[in-house]
Design an enzyme around this catalytic site. Structure first.
Site, PDB file in Angstrom:
ATOM      1  CE  LYS A 134      -7.879  -7.573   6.085  1.00 44.47           C
ATOM      2  NZ  LYS A 134      -7.549  -7.564   7.539  1.00 44.47           N
ATOM      3  CE1 TYR A 218      -3.521  -6.605   3.936  1.00 44.29           C
ATOM      4  CE2 TYR A 218      -3.961  -7.613   6.055  1.00 44.29           C
ATOM      5  CZ  TYR A 218      -4.082  -6.546   5.193  1.00 44.29           C
ATOM      6  OH  TYR A 218      -4.763  -5.418   5.579  1.00 44.29           O
TER       7      TYR A 218
END
Ligand code: NAD
Length: 362
Positions: A134, A218
Site C-alpha cells: 500500500k 490507514y
C-alpha cells in the site's frame, strides 16, 4: 504440412516453450502442486528487511525464495542470510526473466509507490501472481492499469493491507456489518508518526510521497472499514509545520468524508504527529481502538463492555498465508487490487479538494 499443436509442443524443450509462451503459465501448468508458494521480494528497504523477510520465516503457505534489488551488496547479504540461490536473484533490468523461474510463484512489490505500477505490470506479464504494498499507486489510472494487467495475464493481485487480516480490525468491521449498535453516525480516525527524514521518497512527490502516499491510507481505511461504506464526498485541508522539509508534499492532511448512509468521518494523518486511534459512534453505542493500525497490539473496547484484544503472532505472516491460500484454492482475496483502487479514488479526490478548497464528489 501443418504441425499438430501437440507434436509441435513436444518438439520443444520445456525451457524454450516457456520462452515462447512468455510468462510461466506453461511452467505452472506442468509443475507439481507446491506445499509452499515461492515469493520474491522486490525492493529490499525497511519494510522488506524488518517486517516481510522475518514474517516469511513464520509462514506456512509460502517462503522467501527470491529477491529483486538494484543494490549488489544487498543481494550478497540477503543471499547469505536467507540462503537464496544465485539463480533467484534479479535486478531491475533483468527482472522480466523471472518468467522462466518456476521457483517463484509470487512477486511482492515493496518499492516506493510511484514504482508499483511498473513492477506489478512486469510481474503480471511474467505470469506471476502479485502482492503489492500500500498505497497501491499514486493515481486511479495506475491502479486500473495494474488490475487490468493482472486480469489479462490471469494472475491474482493482492494489496498489502495487513490490518484487514487482523482479527482486531475484523472485530469492528463486523460491528458495522451486523449493525450491533445501529447505524454509524460519526467516525474519528487518525494515523501518524514523526518522520524526520528530509530526502526520503516520503518527502518526494515524484516518488509518490506525501502523507497520503503512506500513513494517510490507514486513516482512510479506518473510516471505510468502520462504516463498511464507500465515501461519496470529501473536503480536505493540507498543512505543514516544517516547510523546510515538506516542500513539495503535505506533512499533514485533515479530511472529512460523507457516506451514503449519512455517516460522517473526520480523519487526520501526519508525518509530524504521533497518533493512531479510531473512534466510531453509532446510534446506540461506540467502539474505540488504540492503536488502530499498528503491526501488533491493535486493541479496543465497546460501549457494552466488550474488549477487542485478539492475540496475533505476525500480521504479515497471516496476510501472506491467507493470500497464498486464496491463490492455491482460487478463491477471493481479502484485499484485492480493487480494494487498493477504492482508496486511491478517495486520495485523488482529497488532493482535488485541497486544490479547490471545495468539497469534492467521489
Ligand atoms: P524504503 O525507502 O525503506 O525502501 C524502498 C526500497 O525501494 C529500497 O530498497 C530502495 O533501494 C528501493 N528503490 C528502488 N528505486 C528507488 C528509487 N528510485 N527511490 C527510492 N527507493 C528506491 O521504503 P519502505 O518503507 O520499505 O516502503 C516501501 C513500500 O512498502 C511502500 O509502498 C510503503 O508504503 C510500504 N510499507 C508498508 C508498510 C505496511 O505496514 N504495510 C510499512 C512500511 C512500508
Amino acid at each position: 504440412m501443418l504441425l499438430e499443436r501437440r507434436d509441435f509442443l513436444s518438439s520443444l524443450t520445456l525451457a524454450s516453450a516457456a520462452t515462447l509462451f512468455t510468462g510461466s503459465s506453461l511452467l505452472a501448468a506442468t509443475a507439481p502442486k507446491k506445499e509452499k508458494l515461492g515469493i520474491a521480494l522486490v525492493g529490499l528497504g525497511y519494510y522488506s528487511t524488518d517486517l516481510l523477510a522475518p514474517a516469511l520465516q513464520l509462514t506456512e503457505k509460502c517462503q522467501l525464495v527470491g529477491i529483486v534489488t538494484g543494490t549488489p551488496s544487498k543481494a550478497e547479504t540477503w543471499k547469505a542470510k536467507y540462503n537464496i540461490p544465485e539463480k533467484n536473484i534479479y535486478n531491475y533490468q533483468n527482472f522480466d526473466q523471472i518468467a522462466n523461474n518456476p521457483d517463484i510463484d509470487i512477486v511482492y512489490v515493496v518499492l516506493p509507490p510511484s514504482m508499483h505500477r511498473e513492477f506489478v505490470v512486469r510481474a503480471a506479464k511474467a505470469g506471476k501472481h502479485v502482492f503489492c504494498e500500500k498505497p497501491m499507486a499514486p493515481s486511479v489510472a495506475d491502479c486500473e492499469a495494474m488490475i487490468s494487467a493482472c486480469k489479462s495475464n490471469k494472475v491474482k493481485l493482492a494489496i498489502g493491507y495487513r490490518c484487514q487480516h487482523d482479527p482486531n480490525i475484523q472485530a469492528y468491521m463486523k460491528v458495522a456489518k451486523e449493525q450491533k449498535f445501529g447505524k454509524v453516525k460519526m467516525v474519528n480516525s487518525a494515523a501518524g508518526y514523526v518522520d524526520n527524514r528530509t530526502t526520503h521518497w516520503k518527502q518526494n512527490k515524484a516518488l509518490g510521497g506525501g502523507v497520503m502516499g503512506d500513513m494517510g491510507v490507514y486513516a482512510l481505511q479506518g473510516a471505510r472499514l468502520a462504516t463498511g461504506e464507500e465515501p461519496i464526498s470529501v473536503i480536505a485541508q493540507a498543512s505543514t509545520t516544517r516547510p523546510e522539509i515538506y516542500k513539495e508534499v503535505e506533512e499533514t492532511m485533515m479530511f472529512m468524508l460523507d457516506f451514503p448512509s449519512g455517516a460522517r468521518a473526520a480523519c487526520q494523518t501526519s508525518f509530524g504527529i504521533n497518533m493512531n486511534h479510531l473512534q466510531i459512534n453509532y446510534e446506540k453505542g461506540w467502539v474505540k481502538m488504540e492503536p488502530q493500525s499498528g503491526y501488533s497490539g491493535n486493541k479496543g473496547s465497546m460501549s457494552d463492555g466488550t474488549i477487542i484484544n485478539f492475540p496475533i503472532k505476525s500480521q504479515q505472516a497471516k496476510q501472506m498465508d491467507e493470500d497464498c491460500l486464496a491463490i492455491m484454492n482460487n478463491t477471493d482475496l481479502i484485499a484485492p487490487g480493487e480494494e487498493g483502487l477504492r482508496d486511491i479514488r478517495v486520495v485523488e479526490a482529497i488532493y482535488k479538494s485541497v486544490k479547490s478548497g471545495q468539497s469534492v464528489k467521489i
